[in-house]
Motif scaffolding. Structure first.
Motif, PDB file in Angstrom:
ATOM      1  N   GLU A  29      19.267 -32.760   6.288  1.00 21.50           N
ATOM      2  CA  GLU A  29      19.617 -31.608   5.465  1.00 21.50           C
ATOM      3  C   GLU A  29      19.609 -31.974   3.980  1.00 21.50           C
ATOM      4  O   GLU A  29      19.156 -31.191   3.147  1.00 21.50           O
ATOM      5  CB  GLU A  29      20.993 -31.066   5.865  1.00 21.50           C
ATOM      6  N   ALA A  30      20.081 -33.157   3.659  1.00 24.58           N
ATOM      7  CA  ALA A  30      20.076 -33.603   2.270  1.00 24.58           C
ATOM      8  C   ALA A  30      18.649 -33.747   1.752  1.00 24.58           C
ATOM      9  O   ALA A  30      18.349 -33.360   0.624  1.00 24.58           O
ATOM     10  CB  ALA A  30      20.832 -34.930   2.139  1.00 24.58           C
ATOM     11  N   ARG A  31      17.762 -34.278   2.577  1.00 24.93           N
ATOM     12  CA  ARG A  31      16.362 -34.415   2.175  1.00 24.93           C
ATOM     13  C   ARG A  31      15.723 -33.043   1.959  1.00 24.93           C
ATOM     14  O   ARG A  31      14.959 -32.841   1.021  1.00 24.93           O
ATOM     15  CB  ARG A  31      15.587 -35.231   3.192  1.00 24.93           C
ATOM     16  N   ALA A  32      16.044 -32.094   2.841  1.00 20.93           N
ATOM     17  CA  ALA A  32      15.513 -30.730   2.694  1.00 20.93           C
ATOM     18  C   ALA A  32      16.035 -30.103   1.398  1.00 20.93           C
ATOM     19  O   ALA A  32      15.283 -29.443   0.676  1.00 20.93           O
ATOM     20  CB  ALA A  32      15.892 -29.878   3.894  1.00 20.93           C
ATOM     21  N   LEU A  33      17.286 -30.327   1.093  1.00 16.93           N
ATOM     22  CA  LEU A  33      17.860 -29.820  -0.145  1.00 16.93           C
ATOM     23  C   LEU A  33      17.156 -30.438  -1.354  1.00 16.93           C
ATOM     24  O   LEU A  33      16.873 -29.754  -2.338  1.00 16.93           O
ATOM     25  CB  LEU A  33      19.362 -30.116  -0.188  1.00 16.93           C
ATOM     26  N   MET A  34      16.819 -31.712  -1.260  1.00 17.19           N
ATOM     27  CA  MET A  34      16.115 -32.372  -2.367  1.00 17.19           C
ATOM     28  C   MET A  34      14.727 -31.769  -2.571  1.00 17.19           C
ATOM     29  O   MET A  34      14.272 -31.630  -3.703  1.00 17.19           O
ATOM     30  CB  MET A  34      16.048 -33.874  -2.119  1.00 17.19           C
ATOM     31  N   VAL A  35      14.063 -31.381  -1.480  1.00 14.16           N
ATOM     32  CA  VAL A  35      12.754 -30.736  -1.604  1.00 14.16           C
ATOM     33  C   VAL A  35      12.905 -29.395  -2.320  1.00 14.16           C
ATOM     34  O   VAL A  35      12.136 -29.073  -3.232  1.00 14.16           O
ATOM     35  CB  VAL A  35      12.096 -30.559  -0.217  1.00 14.16           C
ATOM     36  N   LEU A  36      13.898 -28.623  -1.920  1.00 10.59           N
ATOM     37  CA  LEU A  36      14.122 -27.334  -2.567  1.00 10.59           C
ATOM     38  C   LEU A  36      14.479 -27.500  -4.043  1.00 10.59           C
ATOM     39  O   LEU A  36      14.015 -26.741  -4.898  1.00 10.59           O
ATOM     40  CB  LEU A  36      15.238 -26.566  -1.843  1.00 10.59           C
ATOM     41  N   LEU A  37      15.274 -28.491  -4.348  1.00  7.94           N
ATOM     42  CA  LEU A  37      15.604 -28.751  -5.745  1.00  7.94           C
ATOM     43  C   LEU A  37      14.366 -29.195  -6.523  1.00  7.94           C
ATOM     44  O   LEU A  37      14.227 -28.891  -7.706  1.00  7.94           O
ATOM     45  CB  LEU A  37      16.704 -29.818  -5.848  1.00  7.94           C
ATOM     46  N   GLY A  38      13.458 -29.901  -5.847  1.00  4.80           N
ATOM     47  CA  GLY A  38      12.207 -30.298  -6.489  1.00  4.80           C
ATOM     48  C   GLY A  38      11.393 -29.097  -6.925  1.00  4.80           C
ATOM     49  O   GLY A  38      10.753 -29.113  -7.984  1.00  4.80           O
ATOM     50  N   VAL A  39      11.427 -28.032  -6.122  1.00  8.79           N
ATOM     51  CA  VAL A  39      10.737 -26.801  -6.500  1.00  8.79           C
ATOM     52  C   VAL A  39      11.351 -26.231  -7.774  1.00  8.79           C
ATOM     53  O   VAL A  39      10.647 -25.756  -8.669  1.00  8.79           O
ATOM     54  CB  VAL A  39      10.789 -25.774  -5.344  1.00  8.79           C
ATOM     55  N   LEU A  40      12.670 -26.304  -7.881  1.00  9.63           N
ATOM     56  CA  LEU A  40      13.349 -25.793  -9.073  1.00  9.63           C
ATOM     57  C   LEU A  40      13.073 -26.648 -10.308  1.00  9.63           C
ATOM     58  O   LEU A  40      13.273 -26.200 -11.424  1.00  9.63           O
ATOM     59  CB  LEU A  40      14.859 -25.696  -8.833  1.00  9.63           C
ATOM     60  N   GLU A  41      12.628 -27.884 -10.096  1.00  6.04           N
ATOM     61  CA  GLU A  41      12.277 -28.747 -11.227  1.00  6.04           C
ATOM     62  C   GLU A  41      10.864 -28.469 -11.744  1.00  6.04           C
ATOM     63  O   GLU A  41      10.430 -29.073 -12.717  1.00  6.04           O
ATOM     64  CB  GLU A  41      12.364 -30.224 -10.821  1.00  6.04           C
ATOM     65  N   GLY A  42      10.149 -27.557 -11.096  1.00 13.00           N
ATOM     66  CA  GLY A  42       8.771 -27.258 -11.471  1.00 13.00           C
ATOM     67  C   GLY A  42       8.635 -26.711 -12.881  1.00 13.00           C
ATOM     68  O   GLY A  42       9.587 -26.209 -13.479  1.00 13.00           O
ATOM     69  N   ASP A  43       7.433 -26.801 -13.403  1.00 12.61           N
ATOM     70  CA  ASP A  43       7.153 -26.387 -14.771  1.00 12.61           C
ATOM     71  C   ASP A  43       7.397 -24.902 -15.026  1.00 12.61           C
ATOM     72  O   ASP A  43       7.599 -24.496 -16.157  1.00 12.61           O
ATOM     73  CB  ASP A  43       5.708 -26.729 -15.145  1.00 12.61           C
ATOM     74  N   GLY A  44       7.390 -24.082 -14.000  1.00 15.32           N
ATOM     75  CA  GLY A  44       7.566 -22.653 -14.177  1.00 15.32           C
ATOM     76  C   GLY A  44       9.013 -22.233 -14.406  1.00 15.32           C
ATOM     77  O   GLY A  44       9.289 -21.078 -14.679  1.00 15.32           O
ATOM     78  N   GLN A  45       9.939 -23.166 -14.302  1.00 19.98           N
ATOM     79  CA  GLN A  45      11.357 -22.853 -14.439  1.00 19.98           C
ATOM     80  C   GLN A  45      11.853 -23.144 -15.857  1.00 19.98           C
ATOM     81  O   GLN A  45      11.327 -24.023 -16.535  1.00 19.98           O
ATOM     82  CB  GLN A  45      12.181 -23.681 -13.448  1.00 19.98           C
ATOM     83  N   PRO A  46      12.894 -22.446 -16.286  1.00 19.92           N
ATOM     84  CA  PRO A  46      13.486 -22.731 -17.592  1.00 19.92           C
ATOM     85  C   PRO A  46      14.070 -24.148 -17.632  1.00 19.92           C
ATOM     86  O   PRO A  46      14.428 -24.716 -16.598  1.00 19.92           O
ATOM     87  CB  PRO A  46      14.598 -21.688 -17.732  1.00 19.92           C
ATOM     88  N   GLU A  47      14.185 -24.686 -18.813  1.00 26.57           N
ATOM     89  CA  GLU A  47      14.677 -26.053 -19.006  1.00 26.57           C
ATOM     90  C   GLU A  47      16.050 -26.271 -18.367  1.00 26.57           C
ATOM     91  O   GLU A  47      16.295 -27.316 -17.765  1.00 26.57           O
ATOM     92  CB  GLU A  47      14.737 -26.382 -20.499  1.00 26.57           C
ATOM     93  N   GLU A  48      16.949 -25.300 -18.485  1.00 33.51           N
ATOM     94  CA  GLU A  48      18.292 -25.462 -17.933  1.00 33.51           C
ATOM     95  C   GLU A  48      18.250 -25.637 -16.413  1.00 33.51           C
ATOM     96  O   GLU A  48      18.987 -26.434 -15.843  1.00 33.51           O
ATOM     97  CB  GLU A  48      19.182 -24.253 -18.261  1.00 33.51           C
ATOM     98  N   ILE A  49      17.378 -24.874 -15.762  1.00 31.33           N
ATOM     99  CA  ILE A  49      17.235 -24.955 -14.309  1.00 31.33           C
ATOM    100  C   ILE A  49      16.649 -26.307 -13.923  1.00 31.33           C
ATOM    101  O   ILE A  49      17.141 -26.975 -13.009  1.00 31.33           O
ATOM    102  CB  ILE A  49      16.331 -23.824 -13.766  1.00 31.33           C
ATOM    103  N   ARG A  50      15.598 -26.714 -14.627  1.00 30.34           N
ATOM    104  CA  ARG A  50      14.968 -28.009 -14.315  1.00 30.34           C
ATOM    105  C   ARG A  50      15.947 -29.158 -14.503  1.00 30.34           C
ATOM    106  O   ARG A  50      16.011 -30.071 -13.681  1.00 30.34           O
ATOM    107  CB  ARG A  50      13.727 -28.208 -15.174  1.00 30.34           C
ATOM    108  N   ARG A  51      16.725 -29.114 -15.560  1.00 30.74           N
ATOM    109  CA  ARG A  51      17.692 -30.183 -15.836  1.00 30.74           C
ATOM    110  C   ARG A  51      18.776 -30.234 -14.763  1.00 30.74           C
ATOM    111  O   ARG A  51      19.094 -31.303 -14.236  1.00 30.74           O
ATOM    112  CB  ARG A  51      18.320 -29.987 -17.214  1.00 30.74           C
ATOM    113  N   ALA A  52      19.343 -29.080 -14.419  1.00 30.79           N
ATOM    114  CA  ALA A  52      20.395 -29.041 -13.405  1.00 30.79           C
ATOM    115  C   ALA A  52      19.866 -29.489 -12.039  1.00 30.79           C
ATOM    116  O   ALA A  52      20.536 -30.246 -11.328  1.00 30.79           O
ATOM    117  CB  ALA A  52      20.982 -27.634 -13.312  1.00 30.79           C
ATOM    118  N   ALA A  53      18.672 -29.041 -11.672  1.00 33.31           N
ATOM    119  CA  ALA A  53      18.077 -29.443 -10.393  1.00 33.31           C
ATOM    120  C   ALA A  53      17.802 -30.944 -10.377  1.00 33.31           C
ATOM    121  O   ALA A  53      18.048 -31.616  -9.366  1.00 33.31           O
ATOM    122  CB  ALA A  53      16.791 -28.662 -10.134  1.00 33.31           C
ATOM    123  N   GLY A  54      17.317 -31.475 -11.478  1.00 38.13           N
ATOM    124  CA  GLY A  54      17.061 -32.915 -11.559  1.00 38.13           C
ATOM    125  C   GLY A  54      18.333 -33.732 -11.445  1.00 38.13           C
ATOM    126  O   GLY A  54      18.368 -34.763 -10.761  1.00 38.13           O
TER     127      GLY A  54
END
Length: 65
Positions: A29-54
């Motif tokens: 489950e933790a690995r799956a969550l990391m994959v989903l957070l990786g999507v939020l780190e994508g270039d299409g997201q605002p900086e605040e979202i990418r930073r928090a996801a990272g």
């Protein structure tokens, strides 16, 4: 849900991920969550979202190691 709500949610989750709580989810489950957070780190997201996801991905990965 607007971007401010997403940022607030990620901040709350990041603050709430303590080691005992992380142990409540399985490694898979933790690995799956990391994959989903990786999507939020994508270039299409605002900086605040990418930073928090990272930040959250880093905290989870250090506890999985």
């Amino acid at each position: 849900m607007d971007m401010d709500d997403v940022v607030d949610l990620l901040d709350a989750l990041l603050d709430g991920v303590t080691e005992p709580r992380l142990k409540l989810i399985s490694a898979d489950e933790a690995r799956a969550l990391m994959v989903l957070l990786g999507v939020l780190e994508g270039d299409g997201q605002p900086e605040e979202i990418r930073r928090a996801a990272g930040d959250m991905r880093y905290r989870i990965s250090t506890r999985l190691a």
